[in-house]
Design a protein around this motif. Structure first.
Motif, PDB file in Angstrom:
ATOM      1  N   ASN A 218       0.832  -1.195   0.000  1.00  0.00           N
ATOM      2  CA  ASN A 218       0.000   0.000   0.000  1.00  0.00           C
ATOM      3  C   ASN A 218       0.870   1.249   0.000  1.00  0.00           C
ATOM      4  O   ASN A 218       1.786   1.386   0.832  1.00  0.00           O
ATOM      5  N   ALA A 219       0.587   2.158  -0.928  1.00  0.00           N
ATOM      6  CA  ALA A 219       1.348   3.406  -0.986  1.00  0.00           C
ATOM      7  C   ALA A 219       1.250   4.177   0.323  1.00  0.00           C
ATOM      8  O   ALA A 219       2.241   4.748   0.804  1.00  0.00           O
ATOM      9  N   SER A 220       0.074   4.175   0.936  1.00  0.00           N
ATOM     10  CA  SER A 220      -0.136   4.955   2.161  1.00  0.00           C
ATOM     11  C   SER A 220       0.749   4.482   3.301  1.00  0.00           C
ATOM     12  O   SER A 220       1.194   5.296   4.136  1.00  0.00           O
ATOM     13  N   GLU A 221       1.039   3.187   3.371  1.00  0.00           N
ATOM     14  CA  GLU A 221       1.894   2.674   4.443  1.00  0.00           C
ATOM     15  C   GLU A 221       3.330   3.170   4.311  1.00  0.00           C
ATOM     16  O   GLU A 221       4.085   3.182   5.290  1.00  0.00           O
ATOM     17  N   LEU A 222       3.710   3.568   3.104  1.00  0.00           N
ATOM     18  CA  LEU A 222       5.060   4.065   2.865  1.00  0.00           C
ATOM     19  C   LEU A 222       5.112   5.587   2.836  1.00  0.00           C
ATOM     20  O   LEU A 222       6.162   6.175   2.584  1.00  0.00           O
ATOM     21  N   GLY A 223       3.970   6.233   3.067  1.00  0.00           N
ATOM     22  CA  GLY A 223       3.927   7.680   3.086  1.00  0.00           C
ATOM     23  C   GLY A 223       3.732   8.329   1.734  1.00  0.00           C
ATOM     24  O   GLY A 223       3.999   9.526   1.569  1.00  0.00           O
TER      25      GLY A 223
END
Length: 390
Positions: A218-223
């Motif tokens: 997930n992109a969100s987990e990586l900022g």
């Protein structure tokens, strides 16, 4: 040795990639078999290894999309026309990765095969579509390229537009049949795994083995938002090192390697990609992409860099994952199993289709299809010094 070797070759674009194509029988005899001589020869053709990262003294373009070689031969496999072997050439290392396919260059294989008499004349139509049956020798899979013909010649010009390619060309439909590699579509048996990476903690990941082994996070987990362009990632050395670390640990969990150090010699596979729900953004060409026009955002890295569009083989993995309810790609796309999907990438959008059946909780992938285009850029001979082996 005072004179260069002179080898028949064709420089071709296929999809959003380009590479140097050879007929196997045109290569020097020592390069007609896999081994150190062949690798040294092809490295020199491309201009690798190049510590300057420019490929000034070779045919490569100093990116993962343009540092490629292809070797084709008449197939000895039943019901196939041509054998297709792909080599991903490292830019700054003396290394060619033969572990996977290039889905983009697949679009050019049929045209090259027809133009170089590798397809039986009885199978080539005068006008219409010629189906070229390709045996992908790296991964031992069948691909069907639907090559448009006019007056007995491959039709390269047309009005089909492919995001990531500047000019329109003729459409080439490509079907990847049973694209799952060795083992299961879900190599761990899970729709979503917990991937533990030092410095990152626990990340959610979906491991997909179709087209090319791919790690989805997930992109969100990586900022990240998932709408990033190349410069947002490729100008950040810490970000690139971070993605490579995640890729290495994911490769171990997928069972592709036994130790993270092995990832250094296996740069082409697996791929790593981040996913996010659909959102509006401006593509690298300046084209505005509206959230309503896509189902999901996907950004993938190839050979350590964010790809300017999308690798064809990774698109196969995306289509497969979207069709399986519960994977991260599927969830980001709304959580409904999809036989067709349009995803956003840095250069625009791409539509892919997948025929996937679920049997007793296991995914059976019949085929994945997409449209690309291809064109000859130059044909003649490539000149290369005789390789010097240690």
């Amino acid at each position: 040795m005072t004179q260069q070797l002179k080898i028949p070759a064709t420089y071709m674009r296929g999809g959003t990639s380009k590479g140097v194509f050879f007929a196997l029988h045109d290569l020097p005899e020592s390069a007609q078999q896999p081994g150190a001589y062949r690798d040294a020869l092809l490295l020199r053709v491309i201009g690798s290894p190049d510590p300057y990262g420019k490929h000034t003294d070779g045919m490569g373009g100093a990116t993962s999309s343009t540092s490629k070689t292809v070797i084709l031969s008449k197939s000895d496999k039943a019901d196939h026309d041509v054998d297709y072997l792909f080599g991903q050439v490292a830019i700054d290392k003396p290394f060619i990765d033969w572990s996977g396919n290039c889905g983009n260059l697949t679009a050019a294989v049929g045209a090259f095969a027809i133009n170089n008499d590798l397809v039986d004349a009885s199978r080539i139509c005068e006008n219409g579509i010629t189906q070229v049956r390709i045996w992908q020798a790296n991964i031992h899979k069948t691909i069907i390229a639907h090559v448009p013909m006019r007056d007995g010649m491959v039709q390269e010009l047309g009005d089909f537009e492919l995001d990531g390619v500047t000019f329109p060309a003729a459409e080439v439909k490509v079907d990847f049949l049973s694209p799952v590699g060795d083992g299961a579509v879900l190599p761990t048996g899970n729709l979503v795994d917990t991937l533990v990476v030092p410095g990152e903690g626990e990340l959610q990941a979906s491991f997909i083995n179709a087209g090319i082994p791919t790690i989805f996070v997930n992109a969100s987990e990586l900022g990240y938002t998932g709408a990033e362009l190349q410069d947002d990632i490729n100008n950040d050395e810490q970000a690139l090192a971070r993605f490579e670390r995640i890729r290495a640990y994911g490769a171990v969990q997928m069972g592709l390697i036994s130790d993270i150090e092995e990832a250094k010699t296996r740069q082409h596979t697996p791929k790593i990609a981040m996913v996010a729900p659909a959102s509006s953004y401006v593509a690298s060409s300046g084209k505005r992409i509206d959230a309503a026009d896509i189902d999901v955002q996907v950004r993938a890295l190839s050979m350590g860099k964010l790809h300017h569009a999308m690798m064809g083989t990774a698109a196969v993995a995306i289509a497969t994952a979207a069709a399986i309810e519960g994977t991260l790609v599927n969830l980001a796309a709304g959580g409904v199993a999809r036989q067709s999907l349009t995803f956003g990438h840095p250069s625009g959008t791409l539509q892919v289709g997948a025929a996937v059946n679920m049997l007793d909780g296991q995914a059976d992938v019949h085929s994945v299809s997409m449209s690309r285009s291809a064109r000859r850029l130059m044909e003649g001979w490539v000149r290369v010094p005789e390789p010097e082996l240690d």
